[in-house]
Design a protein around this motif. Sequence first.
Motif, mmCIF file in Angstrom:
data_model
loop_
_atom_site.group_PDB
_atom_site.id
_atom_site.type_symbol
_atom_site.label_atom_id
_atom_site.label_comp_id
_atom_site.label_asym_id
_atom_site.label_seq_id
_atom_site.Cartn_x
_atom_site.Cartn_y
_atom_site.Cartn_z
ATOM 1 N N GLY A 190 19.277 17.425 3.031
ATOM 2 C CA GLY A 190 20.686 17.583 2.697
ATOM 3 C C GLY A 190 21.644 17.148 3.783
ATOM 4 N N ALA A 191 21.171 16.311 4.709
ATOM 5 C CA ALA A 191 22.050 15.839 5.788
ATOM 6 C C ALA A 191 23.296 15.176 5.206
ATOM 7 C CB ALA A 191 21.296 14.844 6.678
ATOM 8 N N PRO A 192 24.460 15.481 5.774
ATOM 9 C CA PRO A 192 25.694 14.889 5.246
ATOM 10 C C PRO A 192 25.752 13.381 5.501
ATOM 11 C CG PRO A 192 26.151 16.206 7.203
ATOM 12 C CD PRO A 192 24.703 16.401 6.878
ATOM 13 N N MET A 193 26.258 12.663 4.507
ATOM 14 C CA MET A 193 26.464 11.214 4.588
ATOM 15 C C MET A 193 27.868 10.916 4.054
ATOM 16 S SD MET A 193 22.743 9.979 3.084
ATOM 17 C CE MET A 193 23.152 8.247 3.053
ATOM 18 N N PRO A 194 28.920 11.361 4.791
ATOM 19 C CA PRO A 194 30.279 11.166 4.297
ATOM 20 C C PRO A 194 30.618 9.689 4.096
ATOM 21 C CG PRO A 194 30.244 12.605 6.222
ATOM 22 C CD PRO A 194 28.877 12.029 6.080
ATOM 23 N N PHE A 195 31.370 9.406 3.044
ATOM 24 C CA PHE A 195 31.832 8.055 2.714
ATOM 25 C C PHE A 195 30.659 7.091 2.489
ATOM 26 C CE2 PHE A 195 35.108 10.014 5.434
ATOM 27 C CZ PHE A 195 36.126 10.109 4.501
ATOM 28 N N ALA A 196 29.622 7.548 1.797
ATOM 29 C CA ALA A 196 28.418 6.743 1.577
ATOM 30 C C ALA A 196 28.679 5.592 0.603
ATOM 31 C CB ALA A 196 27.286 7.621 1.060
ATOM 32 N N ILE A 197 28.240 4.401 1.009
ATOM 33 C CA ILE A 197 28.333 3.194 0.196
ATOM 34 C C ILE A 197 26.927 2.600 0.171
ATOM 35 C CG2 ILE A 197 29.429 0.950 -0.089
ATOM 36 C CD1 ILE A 197 31.513 2.092 2.064
ATOM 37 N N PHE A 198 26.223 2.768 -0.933
ATOM 38 C CA PHE A 198 24.827 2.359 -1.037
ATOM 39 C C PHE A 198 24.726 0.879 -1.403
ATOM 40 C CE2 PHE A 198 24.940 6.870 -1.498
ATOM 41 C CZ PHE A 198 23.837 7.299 -0.786
ATOM 42 N N PHE A 199 23.881 0.151 -0.633
ATOM 43 C CA PHE A 199 23.794 -1.292 -0.845
ATOM 44 C C PHE A 199 22.374 -1.845 -0.830
ATOM 45 C CE2 PHE A 199 24.389 -0.681 3.717
ATOM 46 C CZ PHE A 199 23.389 -1.487 4.251
ATOM 47 N N ALA A 200 21.356 -1.045 -0.562
ATOM 48 C CA ALA A 200 19.990 -1.572 -0.510
ATOM 49 C C ALA A 200 18.997 -0.525 -1.002
ATOM 50 C CB ALA A 200 19.634 -2.010 0.918
ATOM 51 N N GLU A 201 17.828 -0.996 -1.415
ATOM 52 C CA GLU A 201 16.753 -0.120 -1.894
ATOM 53 C C GLU A 201 16.453 0.967 -0.866
ATOM 54 O OE1 GLU A 201 14.516 -0.481 -4.681
ATOM 55 O OE2 GLU A 201 15.856 -2.004 -5.514
ATOM 56 N N GLY A 202 16.011 2.111 -1.339
ATOM 57 C CA GLY A 202 15.595 3.183 -0.441
ATOM 58 C C GLY A 202 16.732 4.058 0.051
ATOM 59 N N GLY A 203 17.889 3.996 -0.613
ATOM 60 C CA GLY A 203 18.999 4.847 -0.209
ATOM 61 C C GLY A 203 19.722 4.380 1.036
ATOM 62 N N ILE A 204 19.655 3.092 1.334
ATOM 63 C CA ILE A 204 20.328 2.540 2.520
ATOM 64 C C ILE A 204 21.816 2.398 2.221
ATOM 65 C CG2 ILE A 204 20.437 0.618 4.153
ATOM 66 C CD1 ILE A 204 17.795 2.233 4.226
ATOM 67 N N ALA A 205 22.636 2.940 3.138
ATOM 68 C CA ALA A 205 24.086 2.974 2.906
ATOM 69 C C ALA A 205 24.852 2.834 4.216
ATOM 70 C CB ALA A 205 24.456 4.309 2.251
#
Length: 156
Positions: A104-119
């Motif tokens: 549940g680590a925070p990822m504020p302003f996440a913009i996902f662009f690649a496989e595997g949850g890369i943002a």
Amino acid sequence: MGAHNKSVSFRARIAVALAVAAMASFGVVGTAAADHDMVEGTPCTEAARACVDIDGKQAWLIDDGEIVRGPVPVSTGGQGRETPRGDHTVDWKHRDHHSNEFNGAPMPFAIFFAEGGIAFHEGNLNTDSAGCVRMAHEDAEAWFGFLEVGDPVQIR
């Protein structure tokens, strides 16, 4: 029969010479076009909306071939969890995302662009990430506001 062989041989040499000349010309034209398409000061082309230089640990936002923000400092993936280089596309965005993979680590302003949850997302710049591109709060907020689903992302 001998004259026929000479004729074919001569025609074959001409065809090869023309093919080599055409390929050489195409290579020069292709190289010039590729150089022209680069955004000055970045490793990316004018097609990119977001550009990341992994080795230089910096990123840019680009609009119609012009830098609109950057370079800004970033943290990218470490050994065994490298940020994937190549051409990607913004898949989805979530302002207040929390990682499903990292407790549940925070990822504020996440913009996902690649496989595997890369943002792209806000995060610590002093350590390697698990593959994401982390940036300071102000930069992550700017990336989130600027990029839209479908925008091209270039990671170099």
